[in-house]
Design an enzyme around this catalytic site. Sequence first.
Site, short mmCIF file in Angstrom:
data_model
loop_
_atom_site.label_atom_id
_atom_site.label_comp_id
_atom_site.label_asym_id
_atom_site.label_seq_id
_atom_site.Cartn_x
_atom_site.Cartn_y
_atom_site.Cartn_z
N GLU A 29 0.89 -1.18 0.00
CA GLU A 29 0.00 0.00 0.00
C GLU A 29 0.92 1.21 0.00
O GLU A 29 1.56 1.49 1.01
CB GLU A 29 -0.85 0.03 1.27
CG GLU A 29 -1.79 -1.13 1.44
CD GLU A 29 -3.11 -0.92 0.73
OE1 GLU A 29 -3.32 0.18 0.18
OE2 GLU A 29 -3.91 -1.85 0.72
N CYS B 65 -2.21 9.36 2.45
CA CYS B 65 -1.86 8.76 1.16
C CYS B 65 -2.89 9.11 0.09
O CYS B 65 -2.56 9.21 -1.08
CB CYS B 65 -1.71 7.25 1.29
SG CYS B 65 -3.12 6.48 2.11
P1 NAD Z 1 8.41 4.93 4.62
O1 NAD Z 1 8.39 4.17 3.36
O2 NAD Z 1 9.53 5.84 4.88
O3 NAD Z 1 8.36 3.93 5.88
C1 NAD Z 1 7.30 3.02 6.07
C2 NAD Z 1 7.78 1.91 7.00
O4 NAD Z 1 8.77 1.14 6.31
C3 NAD Z 1 8.43 2.39 8.28
O5 NAD Z 1 8.04 1.56 9.34
C4 NAD Z 1 9.92 2.22 7.99
O6 NAD Z 1 10.71 2.05 9.14
C5 NAD Z 1 9.91 0.96 7.14
N1 NAD Z 1 11.06 0.77 6.27
C6 NAD Z 1 11.92 1.68 5.77
N2 NAD Z 1 12.85 1.08 4.99
C7 NAD Z 1 12.56 -0.24 4.98
C8 NAD Z 1 13.12 -1.38 4.34
N3 NAD Z 1 14.19 -1.28 3.54
N4 NAD Z 1 12.56 -2.59 4.54
C9 NAD Z 1 11.47 -2.72 5.33
N5 NAD Z 1 10.89 -1.68 5.98
C10 NAD Z 1 11.42 -0.45 5.79
O7 NAD Z 1 7.02 5.70 4.68
P2 NAD Z 1 6.56 6.80 5.75
O8 NAD Z 1 7.27 8.06 5.48
O9 NAD Z 1 6.60 6.22 7.10
O10 NAD Z 1 5.01 6.96 5.37
C11 NAD Z 1 4.54 7.84 4.41
C12 NAD Z 1 4.25 7.12 3.11
O11 NAD Z 1 3.32 6.08 3.33
C13 NAD Z 1 3.62 8.04 2.08
O12 NAD Z 1 4.19 7.78 0.82
C14 NAD Z 1 2.16 7.62 2.09
O13 NAD Z 1 1.47 7.89 0.90
C15 NAD Z 1 2.29 6.16 2.34
N6 NAD Z 1 1.04 5.61 2.85
C16 NAD Z 1 0.28 4.82 2.05
C17 NAD Z 1 -0.95 4.34 2.50
C18 NAD Z 1 -1.82 3.49 1.62
O14 NAD Z 1 -2.76 2.91 2.13
N7 NAD Z 1 -1.57 3.39 0.33
C19 NAD Z 1 -1.38 4.67 3.78
C20 NAD Z 1 -0.58 5.48 4.57
C21 NAD Z 1 0.62 5.95 4.11
#
Ligand code: NAD
Length: 489
Positions: free
Chosen positions: A216, A250
């Site tokens: 997502e 998002c």
């Molecule tokens: P992010 O991608 O920076 O981090 C998300 C999670 O992934 C965190 O827990 C982080 O620690 C972890 N992570 C980071 N690198 C990783 C790796 N290499 N392997 C595994 N896990 C890893 O995102 P964010 O800044 O926390 O959140 C914002 C983003 O999330 C925005 O792009 C937003 O659109 C998206 N989002 C999408 C939805 C949806 O339903 N489509 C909902 C909410 C947020």
Amino acid sequence: MSTDAGQAPANSAVARARTAQVAWAALSVADRVAKLRAACLHLLAHADELAKLIVHETRKPLAEAYSSEVLGVGDLFGYWCKHGPAQLAPRKGKIPALEMPGKKATVLRVPRGVVACISPWNYPVSLPMRTIVPALLGGNAVVLKPSEVTPQCGLWLVAKLQDVLGEVVQGLAGDGAAGAALVRAKPDLVVFTGSTQTGRKVAVACAELGIECALELGGKDCAVVLDDAELDRTAAGVAWGILTNAGQNCSGIERVAVHAAVAPVFLPKLVAAVQAAAGDVPELVTAQQRAVVTGHIADAVRRGAKVLTGGEPQGDQPTPPTLLADVPSDAPAWCDESFGPMAVVAVGKDDAALVALANDSRYGLGASVWSANADRAQAIAGQLRTGMVWINNHSFSGALPDLPWTGVGDSGTGVTNSPDALHHMTRPRLVVIDSNRAVEPWWYPYGDRMVALMQVLVARQQRNGIAATFRTLQALKARVAEMKQVNRD
Ligand code: NAD
């Protein structure tokens, strides 16, 4: 609770979850429901504590902490405990009785095992709970890796769930390295919610290990405003869609495509609605996100964009709600996710131009169409390349557990909420019982009679005509009589 980012804590969280999952999966669905109801009551008994923690970690207004996070917890448990059991119930598979007599097929839904839930910070409670509740109901254990930006909310949830459910829920604190370690610890399914950039890395890591994953990811939603829209309500709704959670959503509206015929009237209304909401819009959660938003605004302005309201944040002032016009179509403000309280407006001369504007994105999470004409709005909705379309509203359905939350393209194609999500967290298992005692015609030795029978079946498929069907029935009846005789002997 594990608190560092090494591999060992991830391995141990997955191992503990895997051990606990065996007994959890052995419970009947009704018993799991009873335990989940108890867990829900335990969480709700501490709802005020949770709301305060959300405000502390995310700066959301208390009203939003309750409306978009805490309230959803009870709804999720309520929905899954009521409707999940029917979705998990075994179903009878169809086996043609004439060609394959004496056989019964049942399709069970069985758990995958350990589900890893990797979460972002923007909705640190409601998002992981959308995965945790159906995953548990389906008989899985869960390891939650909350965002490093909002760790306390996630770890609080895990602790409260463990009070009632025990080790079947695990938490793993840490940053991206902890998330990567969690994937390497080989859970059976990774449900990842976060940025498109990180989602790609997770997908690659999962592919290399042969782990199923659901993604997502980010969004760049567009609101399409037609010339017959009710403009005051539309302005209020679009302003909310842009600014809720300070745009850290998002499916926040980041682009507004307005019909040229109403743009001169609608845009001032939208500016007024955005300005009026400013007092309810908190500052962004991270300095990094503020820098992204500032960069998008500065770049667009440098390239000649017009600031309708707001603009670059000044000094340590909060990021102002911002609307930009005349933004080039290759500017980050138009192409990339801003994830802040800003949107770009563009004007289209007709419905086709508005559809083209909305579809001009590599993302495809949500979109909205605002119109008084439901047929026209639905015709446009049918042309939009997104996982979700709302007509005369935006994004609110994420709080409704029966409705799929999903995207296409760079928004990822995972599904949370709805029976589709539960189906992805469980696997079909086929069980066939054969009480036929005769030797099957397709077993060895292959003789002329089997070839003749197959030819009759093929002929039926080719012609699908009455004569062919009749001949097939004759042949099959003879076959059934023969088998009955064998079963009697
Ligand atoms: P992010 O991608 O920076 O981090 C998300 C999670 O992934 C965190 O827990 C982080 O620690 C972890 N992570 C980071 N690198 C990783 C790796 N290499 N392997 C595994 N896990 C890893 O995102 P964010 O800044 O926390 O959140 C914002 C983003 O999330 C925005 O792009 C937003 O659109 C998206 N989002 C999408 C939805 C949806 O339903 N489509 C909902 C909410 C947020």
